[in-house]
Design a protein around this motif. Sequence first.
Motif, PDB file in Angstrom:
ATOM      1  N   GLY A  42     -10.429   9.731   1.056  1.00  0.00           N
ATOM      2  CA  GLY A  42     -10.132   8.245   0.577  1.00  0.00           C
ATOM      3  C   GLY A  42     -10.828   8.296  -0.858  1.00  0.00           C
ATOM      4  N   CYS A  83     -14.184  10.105   4.462  1.00  0.00           N
ATOM      5  CA  CYS A  83     -14.598   9.301   3.408  1.00  0.00           C
ATOM      6  C   CYS A  83     -14.309  10.216   2.238  1.00  0.00           C
ATOM      7  CB  CYS A  83     -16.091   8.985   3.485  1.00  0.00           C
ATOM      8  SG  CYS A  83     -16.328   7.731   4.671  1.00  0.00           S
ATOM      9  N   THR A 139      -9.157   2.091  -0.471  1.00  0.00           N
ATOM     10  CA  THR A 139      -8.606   3.009   0.358  1.00  0.00           C
ATOM     11  C   THR A 139      -8.901   2.841   1.621  1.00  0.00           C
ATOM     12  OG1 THR A 139     -10.284   4.650   0.122  1.00  0.00           O
ATOM     13  CG2 THR A 139      -8.229   4.828  -1.372  1.00  0.00           C
ATOM     14  N   THR A 140      -8.076   3.122   2.625  1.00  0.00           N
ATOM     15  CA  THR A 140      -8.551   2.962   4.170  1.00  0.00           C
ATOM     16  C   THR A 140      -8.068   4.371   4.710  1.00  0.00           C
ATOM     17  OG1 THR A 140      -8.022   0.770   4.328  1.00  0.00           O
ATOM     18  CG2 THR A 140      -8.041   2.038   6.515  1.00  0.00           C
ATOM     19  N   THR A 141      -8.870   5.219   5.255  1.00  0.00           N
ATOM     20  CA  THR A 141      -8.530   6.494   5.615  1.00  0.00           C
ATOM     21  C   THR A 141      -8.962   6.528   7.107  1.00  0.00           C
ATOM     22  OG1 THR A 141      -9.314   7.241   3.486  1.00  0.00           O
ATOM     23  CG2 THR A 141      -8.970   9.073   5.120  1.00  0.00           C
ATOM     24  N   MET A 175     -13.794  -6.227   5.982  1.00  0.00           N
ATOM     25  CA  MET A 175     -13.761  -4.611   6.533  1.00  0.00           C
ATOM     26  C   MET A 175     -15.021  -4.027   6.562  1.00  0.00           C
ATOM     27  SD  MET A 175     -10.505  -4.029   7.276  1.00  0.00           S
ATOM     28  CE  MET A 175     -10.652  -5.853   7.779  1.00  0.00           C
ATOM     29  N   THR A 176     -16.053  -4.619   5.733  1.00  0.00           N
ATOM     30  CA  THR A 176     -17.174  -3.865   5.811  1.00  0.00           C
ATOM     31  C   THR A 176     -18.438  -4.518   6.570  1.00  0.00           C
ATOM     32  OG1 THR A 176     -17.813  -5.132   3.917  1.00  0.00           O
ATOM     33  CG2 THR A 176     -16.794  -3.070   3.538  1.00  0.00           C
ATOM     34  N   THR A 212       0.808   5.361   1.303  1.00  0.00           N
ATOM     35  CA  THR A 212      -0.140   6.397   2.390  1.00  0.00           C
ATOM     36  C   THR A 212       0.453   7.723   2.273  1.00  0.00           C
ATOM     37  OG1 THR A 212      -0.315   4.424   3.858  1.00  0.00           O
ATOM     38  CG2 THR A 212      -0.490   6.611   4.814  1.00  0.00           C
ATOM     39  N   ILE A 233     -12.871   5.097  11.051  1.00  0.00           N
ATOM     40  CA  ILE A 233     -12.155   4.685  10.004  1.00  0.00           C
ATOM     41  C   ILE A 233     -13.104   4.483   8.519  1.00  0.00           C
ATOM     42  CG2 ILE A 233     -10.781   2.622   8.893  1.00  0.00           C
ATOM     43  CD1 ILE A 233     -10.088   2.105  11.650  1.00  0.00           C
ATOM     44  N   CYS A 234     -12.673   4.913   7.314  1.00  0.00           N
ATOM     45  CA  CYS A 234     -13.583   4.792   6.134  1.00  0.00           C
ATOM     46  C   CYS A 234     -12.751   3.964   5.253  1.00  0.00           C
ATOM     47  CB  CYS A 234     -13.991   6.052   5.533  1.00  0.00           C
ATOM     48  SG  CYS A 234     -15.129   6.087   4.351  1.00  0.00           S
ATOM     49  N   PHE A 235     -13.322   2.881   4.593  1.00  0.00           N
ATOM     50  CA  PHE A 235     -13.089   2.038   3.716  1.00  0.00           C
ATOM     51  C   PHE A 235     -13.765   2.209   2.614  1.00  0.00           C
ATOM     52  CE2 PHE A 235     -12.666  -0.416   7.888  1.00  0.00           C
ATOM     53  CZ  PHE A 235     -11.201  -0.524   7.888  1.00  0.00           C
ATOM     54  N   SER A 247       0.754  -1.393  -0.126  1.00  0.00           N
ATOM     55  CA  SER A 247       0.045  -0.122  -0.075  1.00  0.00           C
ATOM     56  C   SER A 247       0.783   1.169   0.010  1.00  0.00           C
ATOM     57  CB  SER A 247      -1.110  -0.054   1.076  1.00  0.00           C
ATOM     58  OG  SER A 247      -0.021   0.292   2.331  1.00  0.00           O
TER      59      SER A 247
END
Length: 202
Positions: A190, A187, A173-175, A133-134, A111, A157-159, A109
């Motif tokens: 990301g 979100c 993306t992971t934010t 993750m969801t 960042t 966290i936003c996926f 990844s």
Amino acid sequence: MLRFDLDRRLRSGLTHRKTGLVLVLAGVLLSAGCSSGQAGSRGPSPHPAHSSAPASPSSFASASAPAQLRKYPREQLASKPCLALDERDLAALGISGRGKQEPRKHGVSCTWKLAGQNVSLALDLPLSYAKTMTKNGRVSQVPVGQHQAVQAEFQRICFIFVAVDDVDQLIGTTTIPDRGVSQDGTCPAGASVAAAALTHIR
């Protein structure tokens, strides 16, 4: 309990994108046919235009096409995800400095820090990871560039997961916001990084 079918939503995003491409291509072909007919009825100009002054180097520079967007095979970006944002992307997103590449459980990844948000991008994530993750997040379907993506918010966290050609190989993306930074921009940050990255996939 409401069951969220991630595979179905990702596939519907792919179908929506392909339908849009067919409509765009049909419009391009139609306009090309019309323009070629008009061009055929027009004869050459009897008096070609001449410039009274020689062209300066600056005029050549302004007339030249803008720098072409660099595109890479998906496999190359998956192994070097920091290439997914170029200098123009970094400037447009307000990112100073280059991304940090790190090995992860599922590939590599990159960042970046974007307005107090730490956004990690990976370009070869399995569907099983996205489902995990969801699983407990607040899930919705959102537009990301020209694609439809699945977004899940879970504990600040936003996926975001996007299927480009195959739901078994996802771009994600992971934010995570810095401490004290509002979660409202998590979100969108990301989604912005994912949308910019998608433009560089060949």
